[in-house]
Design a protein around this motif. Structure first.
Motif, mmCIF file in Angstrom:
data_model
loop_
_atom_site.group_PDB
_atom_site.id
_atom_site.type_symbol
_atom_site.label_atom_id
_atom_site.label_comp_id
_atom_site.label_asym_id
_atom_site.label_seq_id
_atom_site.Cartn_x
_atom_site.Cartn_y
_atom_site.Cartn_z
ATOM 1 N N LYS A 8 0.827 -1.210 0.000
ATOM 2 C CA LYS A 8 0.000 0.000 0.000
ATOM 3 C C LYS A 8 0.862 1.261 0.000
ATOM 4 N N LEU A 9 1.968 1.216 0.759
ATOM 5 C CA LEU A 9 2.860 2.372 0.807
ATOM 6 C C LEU A 9 3.492 2.637 -0.557
ATOM 7 N N ILE A 10 3.947 1.569 -1.220
ATOM 8 C CA ILE A 10 4.562 1.718 -2.536
ATOM 9 C C ILE A 10 3.548 2.277 -3.541
ATOM 10 N N GLU A 11 2.301 1.810 -3.452
ATOM 11 C CA GLU A 11 1.257 2.330 -4.340
ATOM 12 C C GLU A 11 1.053 3.831 -4.122
ATOM 13 N N ARG A 12 1.007 4.240 -2.841
ATOM 14 C CA ARG A 12 0.813 5.654 -2.527
ATOM 15 C C ARG A 12 1.974 6.500 -3.071
ATOM 16 N N ILE A 13 3.192 6.016 -2.867
ATOM 17 C CA ILE A 13 4.358 6.773 -3.333
ATOM 18 C C ILE A 13 4.399 6.828 -4.855
ATOM 19 N N ARG A 14 4.071 5.700 -5.487
ATOM 20 C CA ARG A 14 4.061 5.646 -6.963
ATOM 21 C C ARG A 14 3.040 6.616 -7.545
ATOM 22 N N ASP A 15 1.889 6.743 -6.882
ATOM 23 C CA ASP A 15 0.793 7.542 -7.443
ATOM 24 C C ASP A 15 0.812 9.006 -7.011
ATOM 25 N N CYS A 16 1.614 9.375 -6.034
ATOM 26 C CA CYS A 16 1.574 10.757 -5.555
ATOM 27 C C CYS A 16 2.241 11.691 -6.565
ATOM 28 N N GLN A 17 1.856 12.954 -6.513
ATOM 29 C CA GLN A 17 2.393 13.932 -7.446
ATOM 30 C C GLN A 17 3.851 14.247 -7.118
ATOM 31 N N ASP A 18 4.581 14.678 -8.137
ATOM 32 C CA ASP A 18 5.958 15.116 -7.928
ATOM 33 C C ASP A 18 5.974 16.273 -6.932
ATOM 34 N N GLU A 19 7.071 16.369 -6.205
ATOM 35 C CA GLU A 19 7.288 17.441 -5.222
ATOM 36 C C GLU A 19 6.292 17.398 -4.067
ATOM 37 N N SER A 20 5.743 16.221 -3.809
ATOM 38 C CA SER A 20 4.815 16.076 -2.680
ATOM 39 C C SER A 20 5.577 15.939 -1.359
ATOM 40 N N LEU A 21 4.873 16.203 -0.274
ATOM 41 C CA LEU A 21 5.363 15.908 1.070
ATOM 42 C C LEU A 21 4.732 14.598 1.510
ATOM 43 N N VAL A 22 5.548 13.614 1.864
ATOM 44 C CA VAL A 22 5.069 12.289 2.258
ATOM 45 C C VAL A 22 5.405 12.065 3.737
ATOM 46 N N LEU A 23 4.385 11.809 4.541
ATOM 47 C CA LEU A 23 4.566 11.548 5.968
ATOM 48 C C LEU A 23 4.227 10.084 6.251
ATOM 49 N N ILE A 24 5.159 9.375 6.896
ATOM 50 C CA ILE A 24 4.964 7.945 7.155
ATOM 51 C C ILE A 24 5.156 7.683 8.643
ATOM 52 N N ASP A 25 4.183 7.056 9.262
ATOM 53 C CA ASP A 25 4.279 6.727 10.682
ATOM 54 C C ASP A 25 4.811 5.306 10.850
ATOM 55 N N GLU A 26 5.868 5.157 11.649
ATOM 56 C CA GLU A 26 6.439 3.844 11.969
ATOM 57 C C GLU A 26 6.763 3.051 10.702
ATOM 58 N N LEU A 27 7.748 3.502 9.981
ATOM 59 C CA LEU A 27 8.122 2.869 8.711
ATOM 60 C C LEU A 27 8.456 1.389 8.873
#
Length: 314
Positions: A8-27
């Motif tokens: 799910k995390l990889i899908e979110r990162i793959r689909d997010c727009q360029d120059e986005s801010l990504v916050l991840i809890d407990e990687l």
């Protein structure tokens, strides 16, 4: 659970727009330590490709040890339990020491040396270098100096370092100066390429003290006898403490291995005499002399000391 979270995390990162801010809890949640590092690498590559800013929280020792120090942000609560202070770029061990119960003891850097005397001197030099390079104690690295034995054993131990220590712990071998000036020089003169190849394979992880400890301390005591006596008297509170000039002069006009052996003998006699005078054990007396020499070396040859140790503890 861990695999589902990663997908799910990889899908979110793959689909997010360029120059986005990504916050991840407990990687690291539900992931094996090796999988944590692989996921970190993937996110790092994706962040570069898409110009992302990624901030993740973690209590993982593996991730803290792997991530570049300048990217670690530690949130530290003051002792009164009030305000939270942001510590940027702290060494991994500082953060680890505040979030674990002591099960993770790996230092940031290990320096392997030949014997206890080299350890005591290098320990003192490391402390002086750290105090000079870093302005705040929460930025201090954890550096351990470990005596191994003869120079060949030190080199062999360094080659096995990654097998027994955490991947995030850097390691270097620092041998006595006579190994370079005599042993290695002798191999080069006699074209002993097999022995040389073993040293050369270590590359920048191998370095040398600019002197042999016992000889350098003897030279220090000969050149700064009054200052050394004064410092020792202050340390032990004994105004009658005295270093025999006759002992120091025994090494006059001697060089090479004979000088090294004699220097050990002379230093042993000096330590024994001081020990009897001040009523302290010989190890403490020897350690104090080594520390005095380290201070003398640092303040009189600071550039040389920083060149030897500065980059190893960054």
């Amino acid at each position: 659970l861990g695999e589902l979270c990663v997908i799910k995390l990889i899908e979110r990162i793959r689909d997010c727009q360029d120059e986005s801010l990504v916050l991840i809890d407990e990687l690291e949640m539900a992931l094996h330590p090796r999988a944590q590092i692989q996921l970190y690498k993937y996110i790092e590559e994706a962040a570069k490709e898409k110009s992302l800013t990624v901030i993740f929280s973690t209590h993982s020792v593996s991730l803290l040890k792997y991530a570049p120090r300048e990217k670690i942000i530690f949130l530290e609560q003051d002792t009164s339990g009030g305000a939270v202070r942001v510590v940027k770029g702290c060494f991994p061990t500082y953060a680890i020491g505040n979030i674990t119960l002591g099960e993770e003891k790996s230092p940031d850097t290990i320096l392997y040396v030949e014997d206890e005397m080299a350890k005591t001197i290098v320990d003192a030099l490391v402390r002086l270098v750290i105090q000079d390079k870093f302005t705040a104690s929460n930025l201090f690295p954890d550096v351990r100096v470990v005596p191994i034995g003869g120079f060949d054993a030190v080199v062999q131990f360094l080659t096995q370092h990654n097998v027994i220590m955490h991947v995030g712990t850097r390691a270097f071998a620092i041998l006595d100066g006579d190994v370079r000036s005599e042993t290695v020089a002798g191999w080069e003169a006699k074209k002993k390429y097999k022995q040389l190849a073993k040293f050369q394979s270590i590359g920048s992880k191998l370095d040398y003290l600019p002197w042999t400890p016992e000889v350098a301390i003897l030279e220090y005591l000969r050149g700064s006898k009054k200052a050394a006596e004064r410092a020792l008297r202050e340390e032990f509170g004994r105004s009658l403490l005295h270093i025999s000039q006759e002992d120091l002069d025994r090494a006059d006009k001697i060089a090479g291995s004979k000088l090294r052996n004699l220097a050990k003998e002379i230093l042993s006699d000096i330590v024994s005499n001081i020990s009897e005078c001040v009523g302290e054990n010989e190890k403490k007396v020897r350690d104090i002399i080594c520390q005095l020499f380290a201070k003398h070396e640092f303040y009189n040859n600071k550039g040389r000391v920083m060149g030897l140790l500065g980059s190893k503890i960054d």
